[in-house]
Design an enzyme around this catalytic site. Structure first.
Site, PDB file in Angstrom:
ATOM      1  N   PHE A 132       0.865  -1.190   0.000  1.00  0.00           N
ATOM      2  CA  PHE A 132       0.000   0.000   0.000  1.00  0.00           C
ATOM      3  C   PHE A 132       0.901   1.239   0.000  1.00  0.00           C
ATOM      4  CE2 PHE A 132      -3.287   2.913   1.277  1.00  0.00           C
ATOM      5  CZ  PHE A 132      -4.493   2.284   1.017  1.00  0.00           C
TER       6      PHE A 132
ATOM      7  N   ALA B 212      -0.407  -2.136   5.691  1.00  0.00           N
ATOM      8  CA  ALA B 212       0.155  -2.090   7.051  1.00  0.00           C
ATOM      9  C   ALA B 212      -0.592  -3.032   7.999  1.00  0.00           C
ATOM     10  CB  ALA B 212       0.107  -0.659   7.577  1.00  0.00           C
TER      11      ALA B 212
ATOM     12  N   GLU C 204      -1.624  -5.900   7.569  1.00  0.00           N
ATOM     13  CA  GLU C 204      -1.190  -7.296   7.455  1.00  0.00           C
ATOM     14  C   GLU C 204       0.225  -7.508   8.012  1.00  0.00           C
ATOM     15  OE1 GLU C 204      -2.923  -5.739   4.742  1.00  0.00           O
ATOM     16  OE2 GLU C 204      -4.625  -6.705   5.712  1.00  0.00           O
TER      17      GLU C 204
ATOM     18  N   ALA D  30       3.672   2.750   4.983  1.00  0.00           N
ATOM     19  CA  ALA D  30       3.334   4.173   4.990  1.00  0.00           C
ATOM     20  C   ALA D  30       1.839   4.306   5.224  1.00  0.00           C
ATOM     21  CB  ALA D  30       3.731   4.812   3.668  1.00  0.00           C
ATOM     22  N   VAL D  31       1.489   4.893   6.357  1.00  0.00           N
ATOM     23  CA  VAL D  31       0.079   5.080   6.686  1.00  0.00           C
ATOM     24  C   VAL D  31      -0.208   6.588   6.686  1.00  0.00           C
ATOM     25  CG1 VAL D  31      -1.777   4.562   8.307  1.00  0.00           C
ATOM     26  CG2 VAL D  31       0.176   3.005   8.124  1.00  0.00           C
ATOM     27  N   ILE D  32      -1.116   6.972   5.813  1.00  0.00           N
ATOM     28  CA  ILE D  32      -1.395   8.404   5.632  1.00  0.00           C
ATOM     29  C   ILE D  32      -2.844   8.685   6.020  1.00  0.00           C
ATOM     30  CG2 ILE D  32      -1.366  10.321   3.989  1.00  0.00           C
ATOM     31  CD1 ILE D  32       0.562   8.597   2.259  1.00  0.00           C
TER      32      ILE D  32
ATOM     33  N   HIS E  81      -9.747   5.531   9.530  1.00  0.00           N
ATOM     34  CA  HIS E  81      -9.149   4.241   9.209  1.00  0.00           C
ATOM     35  C   HIS E  81      -7.640   4.214   9.499  1.00  0.00           C
ATOM     36  CE1 HIS E  81      -9.089   0.316   7.469  1.00  0.00           C
ATOM     37  NE2 HIS E  81      -8.335   0.657   6.450  1.00  0.00           N
TER      38      HIS E  81
ATOM     39  N   THR F 231     -11.251   9.562   6.703  1.00  0.00           N
ATOM     40  CA  THR F 231     -11.848   8.742   7.755  1.00  0.00           C
ATOM     41  C   THR F 231     -10.827   8.443   8.858  1.00  0.00           C
ATOM     42  OG1 THR F 231     -11.161   6.657   6.789  1.00  0.00           O
ATOM     43  CG2 THR F 231     -13.221   7.590   5.971  1.00  0.00           C
TER      44      THR F 231
HETATM   45  N1  INI Z   1      -2.632   0.477   4.439  1.00  0.00           N
HETATM   46  C1  INI Z   1      -1.454   1.147   4.513  1.00  0.00           C
HETATM   47  O1  INI Z   1      -0.387   0.501   4.532  1.00  0.00           O
HETATM   48  N2  INI Z   1      -1.439   2.502   4.585  1.00  0.00           N
HETATM   49  C2  INI Z   1      -2.569   3.249   4.589  1.00  0.00           C
HETATM   50  O2  INI Z   1      -2.484   4.500   4.634  1.00  0.00           O
HETATM   51  C3  INI Z   1      -3.813   2.578   4.516  1.00  0.00           C
HETATM   52  N3  INI Z   1      -5.044   3.335   4.536  1.00  0.00           N
HETATM   53  O3  INI Z   1      -5.017   4.529   4.854  1.00  0.00           O
HETATM   54  O4  INI Z   1      -6.118   2.809   4.243  1.00  0.00           O
HETATM   55  C4  INI Z   1      -3.811   1.157   4.420  1.00  0.00           C
HETATM   56  N4  INI Z   1      -4.979   0.465   4.325  1.00  0.00           N
HETATM   57  C5  INI Z   1      -5.016  -0.917   3.936  1.00  0.00           C
HETATM   58  C6  INI Z   1      -4.876  -1.845   5.110  1.00  0.00           C
HETATM   59  O5  INI Z   1      -3.555  -1.828   5.640  1.00  0.00           O
HETATM   60  C7  INI Z   1      -5.194  -3.293   4.731  1.00  0.00           C
HETATM   61  O6  INI Z   1      -4.310  -3.749   3.738  1.00  0.00           O
HETATM   62  C8  INI Z   1      -6.622  -3.467   4.241  1.00  0.00           C
HETATM   63  O7  INI Z   1      -7.513  -2.885   5.164  1.00  0.00           O
HETATM   64  C9  INI Z   1      -6.969  -4.958   4.094  1.00  0.00           C
HETATM   65  O8  INI Z   1      -6.951  -5.564   5.349  1.00  0.00           O
END
Ligand code: INI
Length: 153
Positions: free
Chosen positions: A22, A56, A58, A80-82, A88, A86
């Site tokens: 992601f 992230a 997983e 990288a989580v942005i 989330h 929401t």
């Molecule tokens: N996963 C990320 O690694 N970074 C993000 O910013 C993110 N956002 O914001 O949604 C993200 N979502 C996916 C999540 O990690 C899972 O792969 C998905 O929910 C399936 O379980």
């Protein structure tokens, strides 16, 4: 008094890396930074294993699997989580960070949290190899120190 302060050498250390796909235009840079740091500190390419996961969320499962395998001295997690519109992203960061810390303590192996947690895209880019450095490189350096520290203790 005995003080423990270890050398920053990656020689002979086995590294497990988990990296999220992601936002991969950022996480590829984190991965490059981590690898560059490990190799430049003397790691053997054969001792570095990287597993790509969807996001992230997983990373904790694979971190736990790697930690329990006994094949690695240290596990590094990159992602990288942005923040978006929401909640989330905030939930991911809290949950993932807690899980990684739990694995580290329960499995008795350092698990290094190299997640870029950013309020916006610009902040994330800054931390992925531009003006605020490369979080992957920094996580790898921390991993080297922690692996040596665990051996010493
Ligand atoms: N996963 C990320 O690694 N970074 C993000 O910013 C993110 N956002 O914001 O949604 C993200 N979502 C996916 C999540 O990690 C899972 O792969 C998905 O929910 C399936 O379980």
């Amino acid at each position: 008094m005995k003080e423990i302060s270890v050398k920053l050498t990656a020689e002979g250390i086995k590294f497990g890396i988990i990296v999220s796909r992601f936002n991969d235009f950022l996480t590829k840079q984190l991965m490059e930074g981590a690898k560059d740091c490990l190799i430049r500190h003397g790691a053997d390419d054969k001792n570095i294993t990287a597993a790509w996961v969807p996001g992230a969320n997983e990373t904790p499962m694979v971190a736990d699997k790697m930690a329990q395998s006994g094949k690695y001295d240290v596990v590094i997690v990159l992602g990288a989580v942005i923040q978006g519109a929401t909640k989330h992203a905030g939930l991911i960061i809290t949950q993932v960070s807690k899980s990684l810390a739990r694995t580290s303590i329960e499995r008795n192996i350092p698990v290094i949290n190299g997640l870029v947690c950013a309020d916006n895209l610009e902040q994330a880019i800054e931390r992925s190899g531009t003006k605020s450095g490369n979080k992957g490189w920094a996580a790898a350096q921390t991993a080297i120190e922690m692996a040596n520290l665990y051996k010493e203790i």
